[in-house]
Design an enzyme around this catalytic site. Structure first.
Site, PDB file in Angstrom:
ATOM      1  N   ASP A  95      -3.904  55.386  17.332  1.00 53.56           N
ATOM      2  CA  ASP A  95      -2.480  55.251  17.020  1.00 53.56           C
ATOM      3  C   ASP A  95      -2.254  54.368  15.799  1.00 53.56           C
ATOM      4  O   ASP A  95      -1.435  54.690  14.933  1.00 53.56           O
ATOM      5  CB  ASP A  95      -1.761  54.680  18.244  1.00 53.56           C
ATOM      6  CG  ASP A  95      -0.267  54.521  18.020  1.00 53.56           C
ATOM      7  OD1 ASP A  95       0.410  55.545  17.840  1.00 53.56           O
ATOM      8  OD2 ASP A  95       0.211  53.367  18.016  1.00 53.56           O
TER       9      ASP A  95
ATOM     10  N   ALA B 243      -4.225  53.774  13.259  1.00 50.84           N
ATOM     11  CA  ALA B 243      -4.628  54.473  12.045  1.00 50.84           C
ATOM     12  C   ALA B 243      -3.569  55.481  11.616  1.00 50.84           C
ATOM     13  O   ALA B 243      -3.206  55.557  10.428  1.00 50.84           O
ATOM     14  CB  ALA B 243      -5.969  55.172  12.263  1.00 50.84           C
TER      15      ALA B 243
ATOM     16  N   ARG C  52     -14.708  58.719  19.008  1.00 45.12           N
ATOM     17  CA  ARG C  52     -15.480  59.554  19.933  1.00 45.12           C
ATOM     18  C   ARG C  52     -15.096  61.032  19.858  1.00 45.12           C
ATOM     19  O   ARG C  52     -15.912  61.902  20.152  1.00 45.12           O
ATOM     20  CB  ARG C  52     -15.283  59.057  21.375  1.00 45.12           C
ATOM     21  CG  ARG C  52     -16.101  57.810  21.710  1.00 45.12           C
ATOM     22  CD  ARG C  52     -15.949  57.462  23.188  1.00 45.12           C
ATOM     23  NE  ARG C  52     -16.851  56.400  23.594  1.00 45.12           N
ATOM     24  CZ  ARG C  52     -18.102  56.580  24.004  1.00 45.12           C
ATOM     25  NH1 ARG C  52     -18.612  57.793  24.045  1.00 45.12           N
ATOM     26  NH2 ARG C  52     -18.850  55.560  24.367  1.00 45.12           N
TER      27      ARG C  52
ATOM     28  N   ASP D  39     -20.293  57.064  18.471  1.00 43.11           N
ATOM     29  CA  ASP D  39     -20.407  56.176  19.628  1.00 43.11           C
ATOM     30  C   ASP D  39     -20.818  54.812  19.088  1.00 43.11           C
ATOM     31  O   ASP D  39     -21.914  54.661  18.548  1.00 43.11           O
ATOM     32  CB  ASP D  39     -21.453  56.723  20.602  1.00 43.11           C
ATOM     33  CG  ASP D  39     -21.669  55.825  21.813  1.00 43.11           C
ATOM     34  OD1 ASP D  39     -21.120  54.697  21.832  1.00 43.11           O
ATOM     35  OD2 ASP D  39     -22.416  56.225  22.721  1.00 43.11           O
ATOM     36  N   VAL D  40     -19.933  53.820  19.211  1.00 46.70           N
ATOM     37  CA  VAL D  40     -20.197  52.520  18.573  1.00 46.70           C
ATOM     38  C   VAL D  40     -21.411  51.820  19.164  1.00 46.70           C
ATOM     39  O   VAL D  40     -21.928  50.863  18.570  1.00 46.70           O
ATOM     40  CB  VAL D  40     -18.969  51.594  18.660  1.00 46.70           C
ATOM     41  CG1 VAL D  40     -17.786  52.189  17.902  1.00 46.70           C
ATOM     42  CG2 VAL D  40     -18.593  51.287  20.108  1.00 46.70           C
TER      43      VAL D  40
ATOM     44  N   ASP E 226      -2.447  39.716  10.068  1.00 42.62           N
ATOM     45  CA  ASP E 226      -1.214  39.435  10.804  1.00 42.62           C
ATOM     46  C   ASP E 226      -0.121  40.107   9.983  1.00 42.62           C
ATOM     47  O   ASP E 226       0.253  39.607   8.923  1.00 42.62           O
ATOM     48  CB  ASP E 226      -0.977  37.931  10.922  1.00 42.62           C
ATOM     49  CG  ASP E 226       0.236  37.604  11.785  1.00 42.62           C
ATOM     50  OD1 ASP E 226       1.200  38.401  11.767  1.00 42.62           O
ATOM     51  OD2 ASP E 226       0.237  36.569  12.464  1.00 42.62           O
ATOM     52  N   HIS E 227       0.377  41.245  10.473  1.00 46.89           N
ATOM     53  CA  HIS E 227       1.255  42.052   9.623  1.00 46.89           C
ATOM     54  C   HIS E 227       2.551  41.329   9.276  1.00 46.89           C
ATOM     55  O   HIS E 227       3.206  41.674   8.285  1.00 46.89           O
ATOM     56  CB  HIS E 227       1.539  43.419  10.253  1.00 46.89           C
ATOM     57  CG  HIS E 227       2.417  43.377  11.466  1.00 46.89           C
ATOM     58  ND1 HIS E 227       1.931  43.172  12.735  1.00 46.89           N
ATOM     59  CD2 HIS E 227       3.754  43.522  11.600  1.00 46.89           C
ATOM     60  CE1 HIS E 227       2.928  43.191  13.601  1.00 46.89           C
ATOM     61  NE2 HIS E 227       4.044  43.411  12.938  1.00 46.89           N
TER      62      HIS E 227
ATOM     63  N   LYS F  99       5.317  40.913   5.465  1.00 50.86           N
ATOM     64  CA  LYS F  99       6.737  41.277   5.389  1.00 50.86           C
ATOM     65  C   LYS F  99       7.408  40.547   4.226  1.00 50.86           C
ATOM     66  O   LYS F  99       7.074  39.405   3.902  1.00 50.86           O
ATOM     67  CB  LYS F  99       7.434  40.973   6.718  1.00 50.86           C
ATOM     68  CG  LYS F  99       6.941  41.884   7.853  1.00 50.86           C
ATOM     69  CD  LYS F  99       7.678  41.623   9.135  1.00 50.86           C
ATOM     70  CE  LYS F  99       7.171  42.511  10.266  1.00 50.86           C
ATOM     71  NZ  LYS F  99       7.480  43.940  10.049  1.00 50.86           N
TER      72      LYS F  99
ATOM     73  N   HIS G 266       1.955  35.526  15.219  1.00 50.85           N
ATOM     74  CA  HIS G 266       3.084  35.660  14.296  1.00 50.85           C
ATOM     75  C   HIS G 266       3.884  34.365  14.159  1.00 50.85           C
ATOM     76  O   HIS G 266       4.143  33.894  13.052  1.00 50.85           O
ATOM     77  CB  HIS G 266       4.022  36.779  14.743  1.00 50.85           C
ATOM     78  CG  HIS G 266       3.351  38.093  14.956  1.00 50.85           C
ATOM     79  ND1 HIS G 266       2.300  38.534  14.185  1.00 50.85           N
ATOM     80  CD2 HIS G 266       3.582  39.074  15.870  1.00 50.85           C
ATOM     81  CE1 HIS G 266       1.931  39.731  14.603  1.00 50.85           C
ATOM     82  NE2 HIS G 266       2.681  40.079  15.616  1.00 50.85           N
TER      83      HIS G 266
END
Length: 489
Positions: A16, A18, A46, A85-86, A177-178, A182, A240
């Site tokens: 999600d 990505a 996977r 497969d990690v 940290d998005h 901002k 945040h």
């Protein structure tokens, strides 16, 4: 405009994050020309996808983005998919071969960016195999992007940091940290350090209190499984809010570079001392939303939530900084779900005028000056000042200076992930979190979390959805003869 060259290897390329954030952000850089001919992306997960299917997924993530269908198709053709497969070393050997091939094909100069867009429990395994299977480039740069949550407490965060540090140095690690990407959070330093009328009063001599509000109008929705293990304290406060506190209160860095800024942030976060259990009870409030007629489900009624869950969906608290600049200035914070509106804002409340000689309407006290930074959903700032009441009256009356970015200005402002990915391509660590900052915030958060975990349900306050949270959050300020600036309107 300089074109950047790099290979992105995204672990969790079908996920999600990505699709919602990373692919649109990369496309934004492509549309601007910062990425052009010399970049490639390998998505791993996977799922047994083909490259053609992956291209369709990428293009679907760009619905509504500017540009032609041809541009989006050309962009998607830079993407390659590997079912992965990690835990399987052989898959990293295949990944290394593909990375080497694409490096030559796209002339990437050996630059590699590894993005861990998946559950943190896999980070150590991925880092170990990236090193052992020689995925690190010997020629260009190697940079690692790590998403939150970075641990559940200090001990797990330190273990995680130790694990990834086996393959990557601190200089190579970019902890996203998005909120730091901002627009108005980016504006904190210019506002503080280039305006003398603010810089010279930015201290306990003139500021009465600071209020930070990160409010959401939705519930946990599809994040219920994660939220039940995290809660609002870990999800919003530890990262945040503490990063915003650091930006607002750090001393002026000696120079404008990542090293000096991180040192200033570390110093101020170290001056926030962890609370004793008694101080936690006094200074922090936790709540959980309940539904009802026209209010939707209660938190405990949501899918994947325990019927007796004590996980908090709301936190309010007071933080104090023990240094000469800020001693005596409370920083009030709150964050919650199912509040009346979505907003992220900072209110800096100045001390009221002493010995006012001017008349006021009804002999009311002169309003305090407030500088408000609106982070979202709008972007801008308000400054509340005092002046003469309009008309023949001599009474003092408050007014507001507003600066809000219009649609054209907002269109120029990159989305947070787009800005942060460009910073990573440029090797600019200004807007990322250093391990020492994380460690300091975790020490504080652990002290609060340990008290709440021992208390179980004791102290958990319930609040109706679409309200401002439990009344105890108002009492947190009213006992200090203060009130919240934002009242939900």
């Amino acid at each position: 405009m300089t074109e950047e060259r790099a290979l992105f290897i995204i672990f969790g390329g079908s996920g999600d994050l990505a699709q919602r954030k990373l692919y649109p952000a990369l496309y934004g850089l492509y549309f601007q020309g910062r990425l052009a001919k010399h970049f490639a992306v390998i998505g791993t997960a996977r799922r047994p996808w083909t490259d053609d299917h992956y291209h369709e997924v990428v293009k679907q993530s760009l619905v509504g983005a500017p540009g032609s269908a041809h541009q989006k198709t050309e962009f998607a053709e830079h993407f390659y998919y590997q079912s992965h497969d990690v835990t399987d070393a052989a898959h990293y050997v295949t990944l290394q071969k593909l990375a080497s091939k694409l490096n030559l094909q796209y002339q990437l100069d050996g630059n590699r960016i590894f993005y861990m867009a998946m559950a943190p429990r896999f980070f150590a395994t991925i880092a170990e195999h990236v090193k052992s299977e020689q995925l690190l480039s010997p020629d260009g740069y190697n940079r690692l992007i790590v998403e939150k949550p970075f641990g559940r407490d200090y001990a797990s965060a330190k273990q995680l940091n130790d694990d990834i540090s086996q393959a990557f140095s601190e200089e190579q690690i970019y902890r996203i940290d998005h909120y730091l990407g901002k627009e108005m959070v980016q504006d904190i330093m210019p506002l503080r350090f280039t305006n003398p009328f603010l810089e010279n009063v930015w201290s306990n001599q003139f500021i009465d209190n600071i209020q930070i509000t990160l409010a959401e109008d939705i519930g946990v929705e599809e994040r219920a499984g994660y939220y039940e293990t995290a809660g609002a304290l870990r999800d919003m406060v530890q990262n945040h809010i503490f990063q915003i506190i650091a930006m607002l209160t750090m001393e002026k860095p000696s120079r404008y570079d990542a090293t000096a800024i991180h040192e200033a942030k570390r110093a101020v976060l170290a001056a926030i001392k962890p609370y004793t259990p008694a101080q936690v009870h006094t200074n922090f409030v936790r709540g959980q939303y309940v539904g009802g007629d026209n209010l939707g489900l209660s938190y405990r009624e949501e899918d994947n939530i325990a019927a007796d869950s004590t996980v908090e969906t709301y936190v309010a608290g007071r933080v104090d900084i023990d240094n000469d600049r800020w001693r005596g200035v409370p920083i009030y914070l709150r964050t919650g779900k199912k509040m009346p509106a979505k907003t992220s804002r900072i209110d800096i409340v100045f001390k009221p005028t002493k010995d006012n000689i001017l008349p006021t309407t009804g002999n009311a006290p002169v309003r305090a000056n407030v500088v408000t930074l609106i982070i979202e959903p709008d972007t801008g700032m308000h400054i509340t000042l005092n002046g003469k009441e309009i008309g023949v009256s001599d009474a003092v009356s408050p007014f507001t200076l507003d600066h809000a970015l219009d649609k054209d200005e907002l269109a120029k402002a990159p989305e947070a992930y787009q800005r942060l990915l460009l910073n990573i391509l440029e090797g600019n660590k200004l807007t990322f979190t250093h391990w020492d900052e994380l460690a300091a915030s975790w020490h504080f958060i652990d002290a609060v979390r340990n008290v709440w975990d021992n208390d179980k349900a004791d102290g958990l306050a319930f609040y109706p959805s679409e309200t401002m949270g439990p009344k105890q959050a108002d009492e947190l300020l009213s006992r200090d003869y203060r009130t919240w600036i934002w009242q939900g309107k």
